[in-house]
Design an enzyme around this catalytic site. Structure first.
Site, PDB file in Angstrom:
ATOM      1  N   ASP A 146      60.116  62.555  42.131  1.00  0.00           N
ATOM      2  CA  ASP A 146      60.557  63.950  42.051  1.00  0.00           C
ATOM      3  C   ASP A 146      59.437  64.942  41.776  1.00  0.00           C
ATOM      4  O   ASP A 146      59.676  66.146  41.751  1.00  0.00           O
ATOM      5  CB  ASP A 146      61.692  64.110  41.037  1.00  0.00           C
ATOM      6  N   CYS A 226      69.444  76.899  30.987  1.00  0.00           N
ATOM      7  CA  CYS A 226      69.568  75.439  30.880  1.00  0.00           C
ATOM      8  C   CYS A 226      68.739  74.883  29.726  1.00  0.00           C
ATOM      9  O   CYS A 226      67.528  75.114  29.642  1.00  0.00           O
ATOM     10  CB  CYS A 226      69.146  74.805  32.200  1.00  0.00           C
ATOM     11  N   CYS A 253      76.385  67.779  30.872  1.00  0.00           N
ATOM     12  CA  CYS A 253      77.141  67.872  32.123  1.00  0.00           C
ATOM     13  C   CYS A 253      77.320  66.510  32.785  1.00  0.00           C
ATOM     14  O   CYS A 253      78.212  66.339  33.627  1.00  0.00           O
ATOM     15  CB  CYS A 253      76.488  68.864  33.089  1.00  0.00           C
ATOM     16  N   CYS A 257      81.282  63.995  32.983  1.00  0.00           N
ATOM     17  CA  CYS A 257      81.668  63.705  34.364  1.00  0.00           C
ATOM     18  C   CYS A 257      82.523  62.436  34.420  1.00  0.00           C
ATOM     19  O   CYS A 257      82.103  61.381  33.937  1.00  0.00           O
ATOM     20  CB  CYS A 257      80.426  63.534  35.236  1.00  0.00           C
TER      21      CYS A 257
END
Length: 319
Positions: A146, A226, A253, A257
């Site tokens: 990433d 954030c 978050c 889920c």
């Protein structure tokens, strides 16, 4: 090798049938310890164009905060990363471990519990690149984790690994979103897998769960709000919002889920096992660290991106 993360294939090995090579490459990825592997074709379909347009809107709105690298034009044109690229192998490393931090421990996002995933995944992707060299002559490849300017979640979605959820994370129906993504770009032409379709449905649990309302609407995360951004990337002396117990990253978050609550699989991969101090250290213990102690504790850790003074800043916010 073309560069530190690229390679050229000059093996004299027999060229495999593309479908057989694709299946074998994905099997090799699983044997390297990746939980998922899929292939996307370049040029791509309409979905990548849609994701590119969404990225452009996100940037225009300033949601990247001061992460200037998100504006790198190569992120929107994969051909600039590897001229002649025809296929993308997307892989996912499952980093979920069924352990918990003690209630007194400053909260640290699970991605940082084990070894630096950039190094781990880069090494494994390079092995896949070298394996590909042995199978098909004259191809070129590039390994991307990433830190490379690539729309990693979009290409993983295109390769069928999962879909991008309303919290901005890639969600797999078999593993949830506790996944780290990597890609092997190659000039070899390989048959593509079917892109994933969204299974979020009407669920929006992640939106109200965010303690700072950073998910401003489904699929849109404003970095300026954030906690993960502010604990890891914000270089200001003070953070502008409460950290709600988090000292490095934020997993709220993901924790709420349903796909993680019902489908997360605990990994036995040695690379993602938590360091003991992460599970049990207190705020006072971490605040007492010298720079040398910080360097020792975070050796070969992705958390080294949080400099010692930032670590203390974040801890101070926790009181």
């Amino acid at each position: 090798m073309v560069s530190s993360d690229t390679g050229e294939c000059f093996s004299g090995a027999t060229v495999r049938v593309p479908a057989d090579l694709a299946d074998a490459l994905k099997q090799q990825a699983l044997e390297q310890g990746f939980a998922l592997a899929g292939i996307a074709a370049v040029p791509s379909g309409e979905r990548i164009a849609m994701r590119t347009a969404a990225l452009q809107r996100w940037l225009a709105a300033g949601h990247q905060a001061d992460m200037a690298w998100m504006q790198d034009p190569r992120r929107q044109a994969i051909e600039l990363l590897l001229p002649g690229v025809q296929s993308v192998l997307a892989v996912a490393l499952n980093y979920y471990v069924d352990q918990q931090q003690t209630p007194a421990s400053p909260k640290i996002a699970r991605y940082g519990w084990g070894r630096d995933y950039h190094r781990v995944m880069d090494q494994r992707l390079r092995r896949l690149g070298r394996w590909l060299e042995e199978q098909q002559p004259s191809c070129r490849w590039r390994a991307c984790v990433d830190s490379a300017p690539l729309m990693d979640k979009a290409w993983a979605e295109e390769a069928g690994l999962g879909w991008i959820g309303k919290n901005g994370n890639l969600i797999s129906p078999s593993h949830g979103s506790w996944l780290l993504l990597g890609h092997l770009l190659t000039t070899a032409s390989l048959p593509a897998d079917q892109p994933a379709r969204s299974l979020c449905g009407h669920c929006q649990r992640c939106l109200p769960a965010c303690p700072t309302a950073a998910i401003t609407e489904p699929f849109v995360v404003d970095s300026r709000r954030c906690i993960a951004f502010h604990t890891i990337e914000n270089r200001d002396e003070q953070v502008p919002l409460p950290l709600h117990g988090w000292v490095a990253g934020c997993d709220v978050c993901q924790e709420v889920c349903p796909w993680n609550q019902h489908h997360a699989q605990s990994s036995a991969d040695p690379a993602v096992q938590p360091r003991e101090w992460i599970l049990s250290s207190t705020v006072n213990e971490m605040a007492s660290w010298s720079d040398d102690t910080w360097s020792e504790r975070l050796q070969a850790s992705a958390l080294r991106r949080i400099k010692p003074w930032m670590w203390r800043r974040n801890l101070a916010d926790l009181g």
